[in-house]
Design a protein around this motif. Structure first.
Motif, PDB file in Angstrom:
ATOM      1  N   ARG A  40       4.295  33.285 101.934  1.00  0.00           N
ATOM      2  CA  ARG A  40       3.213  34.046 102.576  1.00  0.00           C
ATOM      3  C   ARG A  40       2.579  35.066 101.643  1.00  0.00           C
ATOM      4  O   ARG A  40       1.406  35.398 101.788  1.00  0.00           O
ATOM      5  CB  ARG A  40       3.698  34.699 103.867  1.00  0.00           C
ATOM      6  CG  ARG A  40       4.658  35.834 103.671  1.00  0.00           C
ATOM      7  CD  ARG A  40       5.057  36.414 104.997  1.00  0.00           C
ATOM      8  NE  ARG A  40       6.006  37.501 104.785  1.00  0.00           N
ATOM      9  CZ  ARG A  40       6.568  38.155 105.751  1.00  0.00           C
ATOM     10  NH1 ARG A  40       6.288  37.870 107.003  1.00  0.00           N
ATOM     11  NH2 ARG A  40       7.413  39.119 105.482  1.00  0.00           N
ATOM     12  N   THR A  41       3.330  35.553 100.666  1.00  0.00           N
ATOM     13  CA  THR A  41       2.755  36.489  99.698  1.00  0.00           C
ATOM     14  C   THR A  41       1.672  35.805  98.882  1.00  0.00           C
ATOM     15  O   THR A  41       0.595  36.364  98.669  1.00  0.00           O
ATOM     16  CB  THR A  41       3.849  37.052  98.769  1.00  0.00           C
ATOM     17  OG1 THR A  41       4.798  37.771  99.571  1.00  0.00           O
ATOM     18  CG2 THR A  41       3.269  37.971  97.720  1.00  0.00           C
ATOM     19  N   ARG A  42       1.941  34.577  98.433  1.00  0.00           N
ATOM     20  CA  ARG A  42       0.937  33.851  97.658  1.00  0.00           C
ATOM     21  C   ARG A  42      -0.275  33.489  98.512  1.00  0.00           C
ATOM     22  O   ARG A  42      -1.400  33.539  98.045  1.00  0.00           O
ATOM     23  CB  ARG A  42       1.541  32.607  97.013  1.00  0.00           C
ATOM     24  CG  ARG A  42       2.347  32.947  95.776  1.00  0.00           C
ATOM     25  CD  ARG A  42       2.690  31.727  94.968  1.00  0.00           C
ATOM     26  NE  ARG A  42       3.726  30.916  95.544  1.00  0.00           N
ATOM     27  CZ  ARG A  42       5.024  31.125  95.389  1.00  0.00           C
ATOM     28  NH1 ARG A  42       5.451  32.149  94.682  1.00  0.00           N
ATOM     29  NH2 ARG A  42       5.899  30.319  95.935  1.00  0.00           N
ATOM     30  N   ILE A  43      -0.042  33.144  99.764  1.00  0.00           N
ATOM     31  CA  ILE A  43      -1.169  32.853 100.659  1.00  0.00           C
ATOM     32  C   ILE A  43      -2.038  34.092 100.811  1.00  0.00           C
ATOM     33  O   ILE A  43      -3.258  34.033 100.680  1.00  0.00           O
ATOM     34  CB  ILE A  43      -0.676  32.377 102.044  1.00  0.00           C
ATOM     35  CG1 ILE A  43       0.022  31.040 101.921  1.00  0.00           C
ATOM     36  CG2 ILE A  43      -1.849  32.292 103.030  1.00  0.00           C
ATOM     37  CD1 ILE A  43       0.731  30.594 103.188  1.00  0.00           C
ATOM     38  N   ARG A  44      -1.417  35.210 101.060  1.00  0.00           N
ATOM     39  CA  ARG A  44      -2.148  36.472 101.243  1.00  0.00           C
ATOM     40  C   ARG A  44      -2.882  36.869  99.963  1.00  0.00           C
ATOM     41  O   ARG A  44      -4.049  37.262  99.998  1.00  0.00           O
ATOM     42  CB  ARG A  44      -1.154  37.555 101.665  1.00  0.00           C
ATOM     43  CG  ARG A  44      -1.779  38.831 102.080  1.00  0.00           C
ATOM     44  CD  ARG A  44      -0.708  39.735 102.713  1.00  0.00           C
ATOM     45  NE  ARG A  44      -1.246  41.051 102.904  1.00  0.00           N
ATOM     46  CZ  ARG A  44      -0.741  42.159 102.386  1.00  0.00           C
ATOM     47  NH1 ARG A  44       0.358  42.118 101.665  1.00  0.00           N
ATOM     48  NH2 ARG A  44      -1.302  43.317 102.605  1.00  0.00           N
ATOM     49  N   LEU A  45      -2.209  36.754  98.832  1.00  0.00           N
ATOM     50  CA  LEU A  45      -2.814  37.095  97.549  1.00  0.00           C
ATOM     51  C   LEU A  45      -4.001  36.179  97.261  1.00  0.00           C
ATOM     52  O   LEU A  45      -5.071  36.652  96.862  1.00  0.00           O
ATOM     53  CB  LEU A  45      -1.776  36.993  96.427  1.00  0.00           C
ATOM     54  CG  LEU A  45      -2.266  37.224  95.005  1.00  0.00           C
ATOM     55  CD1 LEU A  45      -2.888  38.609  94.849  1.00  0.00           C
ATOM     56  CD2 LEU A  45      -1.105  37.033  94.025  1.00  0.00           C
ATOM     57  N   PHE A  46      -3.826  34.899  97.469  1.00  0.00           N
ATOM     58  CA  PHE A  46      -4.925  33.970  97.239  1.00  0.00           C
ATOM     59  C   PHE A  46      -6.102  34.292  98.152  1.00  0.00           C
ATOM     60  O   PHE A  46      -7.245  34.327  97.710  1.00  0.00           O
ATOM     61  CB  PHE A  46      -4.466  32.518  97.442  1.00  0.00           C
ATOM     62  CG  PHE A  46      -5.587  31.541  97.326  1.00  0.00           C
ATOM     63  CD1 PHE A  46      -6.128  31.222  96.090  1.00  0.00           C
ATOM     64  CD2 PHE A  46      -6.133  30.957  98.457  1.00  0.00           C
ATOM     65  CE1 PHE A  46      -7.192  30.343  95.982  1.00  0.00           C
ATOM     66  CE2 PHE A  46      -7.198  30.077  98.357  1.00  0.00           C
ATOM     67  CZ  PHE A  46      -7.721  29.767  97.118  1.00  0.00           C
ATOM     68  N   TRP A  47      -5.832  34.547  99.421  1.00  0.00           N
ATOM     69  CA  TRP A  47      -6.908  34.887 100.366  1.00  0.00           C
ATOM     70  C   TRP A  47      -7.654  36.128  99.882  1.00  0.00           C
ATOM     71  O   TRP A  47      -8.878  36.167  99.887  1.00  0.00           O
ATOM     72  CB  TRP A  47      -6.349  35.101 101.768  1.00  0.00           C
ATOM     73  CG  TRP A  47      -7.407  35.429 102.763  1.00  0.00           C
ATOM     74  CD1 TRP A  47      -8.169  34.545 103.468  1.00  0.00           C
ATOM     75  CD2 TRP A  47      -7.845  36.735 103.157  1.00  0.00           C
ATOM     76  NE1 TRP A  47      -9.050  35.217 104.275  1.00  0.00           N
ATOM     77  CE2 TRP A  47      -8.874  36.567 104.106  1.00  0.00           C
ATOM     78  CE3 TRP A  47      -7.471  38.025 102.808  1.00  0.00           C
ATOM     79  CZ2 TRP A  47      -9.534  37.638 104.701  1.00  0.00           C
ATOM     80  CZ3 TRP A  47      -8.124  39.093 103.405  1.00  0.00           C
ATOM     81  CH2 TRP A  47      -9.139  38.894 104.329  1.00  0.00           C
ATOM     82  N   LEU A  48      -6.908  37.130  99.444  1.00  0.00           N
ATOM     83  CA  LEU A  48      -7.523  38.359  98.942  1.00  0.00           C
ATOM     84  C   LEU A  48      -8.426  38.063  97.745  1.00  0.00           C
ATOM     85  O   LEU A  48      -9.557  38.556  97.669  1.00  0.00           O
ATOM     86  CB  LEU A  48      -6.423  39.363  98.552  1.00  0.00           C
ATOM     87  CG  LEU A  48      -6.875  40.706  98.009  1.00  0.00           C
ATOM     88  CD1 LEU A  48      -7.669  41.475  99.060  1.00  0.00           C
ATOM     89  CD2 LEU A  48      -5.650  41.512  97.582  1.00  0.00           C
TER      90      LEU A  48
END
Length: 119
Positions: A40-48
């Motif tokens: 989820r950290t990578r998903i959030r970072l990518f979205w950002l």
């Protein structure tokens, strides 16, 4: 090549095109992408990064992570072609890559998470 026959003939398009079905290896990139994005950290970072271009220090504050931990995630995203970077002096700025894979992933994240792009 000899045509393969399914045990039950349901007259569906898949049965007619069975011989043209890709080999399992053809789906490896997709499996690797899902594995990468299972965090989820990578998903959030990518979205950002789909919505801004930012340096590691600012991203680490935004994500509430240490710079080394954030850099690890950025390295993985970049290796998969989802993130681009550019250097300006001593600073390295990151943003989502401008390619169909990154654009599709961005849309999927927003649809699945039911979130919208900031305006």
């Amino acid at each position: 090549m000899e045509s393969r026959k399914l045990p039950h003939d349901h007259h569906s398009p898949m049965e007619q095109n069975f011989d043209h079905m890709p080999q399992p290896e053809a789906f490896q990139v997709t499996a690797d992408l899902f594995k990468l994005m299972s965090d989820r950290t990578r998903i959030r970072l990518f979205w950002l990064l789909c919505h801004c271009e930012e340096c590691v220090l600012n991203l680490s504050v935004m994500m509430n992570m240490s710079s080394p931990a954030l850099s690890h995630h950025l390295k993985l995203l970049k290796a998969f072609g989802l993130v681009d970077s550019r250097r300006e002096g001593k600073e390295v700025y990151y943003r989502s890559a401008d390619n169909p894979r990154a654009e599709a992933l961005h849309r999927v994240i927003e649809q699945v998470a039911e979130i919208a792009c900031p305006e």
